[in-house]
Write an enzyme that holds these catalytic residues in place. Structure first.
Site, PDB file in Angstrom:
ATOM      1  N   ASP A  37       0.877  -1.178   0.000  1.00 57.68           N
ATOM      2  CA  ASP A  37       0.000   0.000   0.000  1.00 57.68           C
ATOM      3  C   ASP A  37       0.913   1.226   0.000  1.00 57.68           C
ATOM      4  O   ASP A  37       2.100   1.136   0.330  1.00 57.68           O
ATOM      5  CB  ASP A  37      -0.885   0.013   1.254  1.00 57.68           C
ATOM      6  N   ASP A  54       3.794   2.462  -4.127  1.00 61.11           N
ATOM      7  CA  ASP A  54       2.822   3.277  -4.853  1.00 61.11           C
ATOM      8  C   ASP A  54       2.392   2.470  -6.074  1.00 61.11           C
ATOM      9  O   ASP A  54       3.182   2.259  -7.005  1.00 61.11           O
ATOM     10  CB  ASP A  54       3.459   4.609  -5.262  1.00 61.11           C
ATOM     11  N   ASN A  82      -6.690  -3.939  -5.419  1.00 57.81           N
ATOM     12  CA  ASN A  82      -7.759  -3.319  -4.623  1.00 57.81           C
ATOM     13  C   ASN A  82      -7.612  -1.808  -4.481  1.00 57.81           C
ATOM     14  O   ASN A  82      -8.480  -1.147  -3.918  1.00 57.81           O
ATOM     15  CB  ASN A  82      -7.762  -3.987  -3.230  1.00 57.81           C
ATOM     16  N   TYR A 147     -15.699   8.382 -11.666  1.00 56.86           N
ATOM     17  CA  TYR A 147     -15.350   7.220 -10.826  1.00 56.86           C
ATOM     18  C   TYR A 147     -15.956   5.960 -11.446  1.00 56.86           C
ATOM     19  O   TYR A 147     -15.284   4.936 -11.593  1.00 56.86           O
ATOM     20  CB  TYR A 147     -15.887   7.428  -9.409  1.00 56.86           C
ATOM     21  N   LYS A 151     -14.374   2.345 -12.860  1.00 56.32           N
ATOM     22  CA  LYS A 151     -14.762   1.032 -12.343  1.00 56.32           C
ATOM     23  C   LYS A 151     -15.331   0.138 -13.457  1.00 56.32           C
ATOM     24  O   LYS A 151     -15.198  -1.081 -13.409  1.00 56.32           O
ATOM     25  CB  LYS A 151     -15.748   1.203 -11.183  1.00 56.32           C
ATOM     26  N   ILE A 180     -19.797   0.153   1.584  1.00 57.28           N
ATOM     27  CA  ILE A 180     -19.124  -0.657   2.595  1.00 57.28           C
ATOM     28  C   ILE A 180     -18.546   0.289   3.643  1.00 57.28           C
ATOM     29  O   ILE A 180     -17.935   1.313   3.296  1.00 57.28           O
ATOM     30  CB  ILE A 180     -17.977  -1.500   1.963  1.00 57.28           C
ATOM     31  N   THR A 182     -16.094   1.674   5.450  1.00 61.22           N
ATOM     32  CA  THR A 182     -14.630   1.786   5.528  1.00 61.22           C
ATOM     33  C   THR A 182     -14.257   3.255   5.685  1.00 61.22           C
ATOM     34  O   THR A 182     -15.121   4.137   5.630  1.00 61.22           O
ATOM     35  CB  THR A 182     -13.960   1.262   4.238  1.00 61.22           C
TER      36      THR A 182
HETATM   37  N1  LIG Z   1     -16.096   1.492   0.688  1.00 61.71           N
HETATM   38  C1  LIG Z   1     -16.992   1.430  -0.295  1.00 61.71           C
HETATM   39  O1  LIG Z   1     -18.170   1.770  -0.098  1.00 61.71           O
HETATM   40  C2  LIG Z   1     -16.585   0.903  -1.666  1.00 61.71           C
HETATM   41  C3  LIG Z   1     -17.595   0.584  -2.562  1.00 61.71           C
HETATM   42  C4  LIG Z   1     -17.265   0.108  -3.832  1.00 61.71           C
HETATM   43  C5  LIG Z   1     -15.942  -0.044  -4.186  1.00 61.71           C
HETATM   44  N2  LIG Z   1     -14.955   0.287  -3.300  1.00 61.71           N
HETATM   45  C6  LIG Z   1     -13.568   0.078  -3.726  1.00 61.71           C
HETATM   46  O2  LIG Z   1     -12.941  -0.776  -2.806  1.00 61.71           O
HETATM   47  C7  LIG Z   1     -11.523  -0.535  -2.818  1.00 61.71           C
HETATM   48  C8  LIG Z   1     -11.047  -0.385  -1.397  1.00 61.71           C
HETATM   49  O3  LIG Z   1     -11.699   0.732  -0.834  1.00 61.71           O
HETATM   50  P1  LIG Z   1     -11.978   0.907   0.737  1.00 61.71           P
HETATM   51  O4  LIG Z   1     -13.394   1.240   0.884  1.00 61.71           O
HETATM   52  O5  LIG Z   1     -11.387  -0.213   1.512  1.00 61.71           O
HETATM   53  O6  LIG Z   1     -11.202   2.302   0.974  1.00 61.71           O
HETATM   54  P2  LIG Z   1      -9.774   2.644   1.525  1.00 61.71           P
HETATM   55  O7  LIG Z   1      -9.533   4.058   1.157  1.00 61.71           O
HETATM   56  O8  LIG Z   1      -9.687   2.265   2.954  1.00 61.71           O
HETATM   57  O9  LIG Z   1      -8.802   1.661   0.678  1.00 61.71           O
HETATM   58  C9  LIG Z   1      -8.116   2.046  -0.449  1.00 61.71           C
HETATM   59  C10 LIG Z   1      -6.666   1.680  -0.240  1.00 61.71           C
HETATM   60  O10 LIG Z   1      -5.930   2.035  -1.417  1.00 61.71           O
HETATM   61  C11 LIG Z   1      -4.710   2.615  -0.977  1.00 61.71           C
HETATM   62  N3  LIG Z   1      -4.119   3.448  -2.018  1.00 61.71           N
HETATM   63  C12 LIG Z   1      -4.598   4.627  -2.516  1.00 61.71           C
HETATM   64  N4  LIG Z   1      -3.749   5.097  -3.431  1.00 61.71           N
HETATM   65  C13 LIG Z   1      -2.730   4.201  -3.530  1.00 61.71           C
HETATM   66  C14 LIG Z   1      -1.569   4.120  -4.337  1.00 61.71           C
HETATM   67  N5  LIG Z   1      -1.250   5.069  -5.234  1.00 61.71           N
HETATM   68  N6  LIG Z   1      -0.754   3.051  -4.186  1.00 61.71           N
HETATM   69  C15 LIG Z   1      -1.043   2.085  -3.286  1.00 61.71           C
HETATM   70  N7  LIG Z   1      -2.131   2.107  -2.499  1.00 61.71           N
HETATM   71  C16 LIG Z   1      -2.960   3.156  -2.626  1.00 61.71           C
HETATM   72  C17 LIG Z   1      -5.107   3.420   0.243  1.00 61.71           C
HETATM   73  O11 LIG Z   1      -3.974   3.794   1.021  1.00 61.71           O
HETATM   74  C18 LIG Z   1      -6.053   2.480   0.941  1.00 61.71           C
HETATM   75  O12 LIG Z   1      -5.381   1.597   1.815  1.00 61.71           O
HETATM   76  C19 LIG Z   1     -11.328   0.702  -3.703  1.00 61.71           C
HETATM   77  O13 LIG Z   1     -10.916   0.288  -4.986  1.00 61.71           O
HETATM   78  C20 LIG Z   1     -12.713   1.322  -3.760  1.00 61.71           C
HETATM   79  O14 LIG Z   1     -12.909   2.089  -4.933  1.00 61.71           O
HETATM   80  C21 LIG Z   1     -15.250   0.747  -2.046  1.00 61.71           C
END
Ligand SMILES: NC(=O)c1ccc[n+]([C@@H]2O[C@H](COP(=O)([O-])OP(=O)(O)OC[C@H]3O[C@@H](n4cnc5c(N)ncnc54)[C@H](O)[C@@H]3O)[C@@H](O)[C@H]2O)c1
Length: 262
Positions: A37, A54, A82, A147, A151, A180, A182
């Site tokens: 991450d 990154d 992810n 966004y 996706k 979700i 988070t």
């Molecule tokens: N939470 C929701 O409601 C939801 C719904 C649909 C999809 N998603 C998708 O699920 C995935 C995870 O999201 P989440 O809700 O756990 O949020 P989150 O922000 O906690 O997780 C995203 C992770 O990506 C990491 N990240 C961001 N930029 C980065 C980079 N350049 N290099 C490496 N890591 C990087 C962040 O540090 C973080 O740990 C994402 O792709 C998000 O679009 C989330």
């Protein structure tokens, strides 16, 4: 014996949220996990290594994957792409810089991770690639068109990998979460106070009547990573309490618009 016993799994975006929940489930199911991450992990998980990478940086991704392969003797069985950020803005308010930035993150990260790992899966004639898309990857939503475009792109990438590499033992699928609980939902899309105040609106747009938990997505990722899903290839799997199945009575889209969230 765990459902992922003996497998090597690489995770991009494993520091928190859905990624961290999946790292935990992977370890619990017996996998050797290499998580990465851009930030430090929110929780040290025994049995999982965590690296600062990154995922949009070609050199960092390639070096990280080379390091894993050196440790595992050339084996990566599972790849979980992810990484993602959200942008909740109508099209007319979106700047070119914001457009380029979100594509350069959400789509580029999955491209780079997959490109680094795929040749080794092909050489081993086995591999499962799982990429986190979204509800917004299988349906249109008014509040976050760009966004959603990123996706949808991930679904297209995944289906194309599935049809191109199935004969080499590779599977590629997406998980498509709804709302979700988070840090992304609580901190980035709205303030924590708003999240508490507007929970009822989020739940009203979901047939199940609640937001999901990160571990509920992680369980589906484990299934797609495991041999239990060996004939499942190229699917976009909603994990959303029924949200993508159809509109709820009432104006769900105006709720989405007001909230600017999925
Ligand atoms: N939470 C929701 O409601 C939801 C719904 C649909 C999809 N998603 C998708 O699920 C995935 C995870 O999201 P989440 O809700 O756990 O949020 P989150 O922000 O906690 O997780 C995203 C992770 O990506 C990491 N990240 C961001 N930029 C980065 C980079 N350049 N290099 C490496 N890591 C990087 C962040 O540090 C973080 O740990 C994402 O792709 C998000 O679009 C989330």
């Amino acid at each position: 014996m765990g459902r992922l016993a003996g497998k090597v799994a690489v995770v991009f975006g494993g520091a928190r949220g859905i990624g961290l929940a999946t790292v935990k489930e992977f370890v619990a199911e017996g996998a050797t996990v290499f998580s990465s991450d851009i930030r430090e992990t929110a929780e040290t998980v025994e049995g999982a290594a965590h690296s600062l990478v990154d995922a949009t940086d070609e050199d960092q991704v390639d070096e990280f994957v080379r390091g894993v392969l050196a440790e595992t003797g050339g084996r990566i069985d599972v790849l979980f792409n992810n990484v993602g950020i959200h942008l909740g803005k109508p099209l007319s308010d979106t700047t070119l810089a914001e457009f380029d930035n979100i594509f350069a993150l959400n789509v580029r990260a999955a491209f780079l991770g997959t490109r680094a790992v795929l040749p080794h899966m092909i050489a081993n004639k086995a591999g499962s690639i799982i990429t986190t898309s979204s509800n917004g990857g299988v349906m249109g939503r008014p509040a976050d068109p760009v966004y959603n475009a990123t996706k949808h792109a991930l679904v297209g990438l995944t289906k194309s990998i599935a049809v191109a590499h199935a004969h080499q033992g590779i599977r590629a699928n997406t998980v498509n979460p709804g709302a979700i609980d988070t840090d992304m939902l609580r901190g980035t899309l709205m303030s924590p106070e708003d999240f508490e105040a507007k929970q009822h609106q989020l739940t009203a747009s979901t047939p199940a009547g609640r937001v999901g938990e990160a571990w509920e997505v992680a369980k589906a990722v484990v299934f797609l990573a495991s041999d239990e899903s060996r004939f499942v290839n190229g699917v976009a799997l909603p994990i959303d309490g029924g949200k993508a199945a159809g509109a709820m009575p009432g104006n769900r889209y105006s709720l989405d618009f007001e909230l600017g969230v999925r």
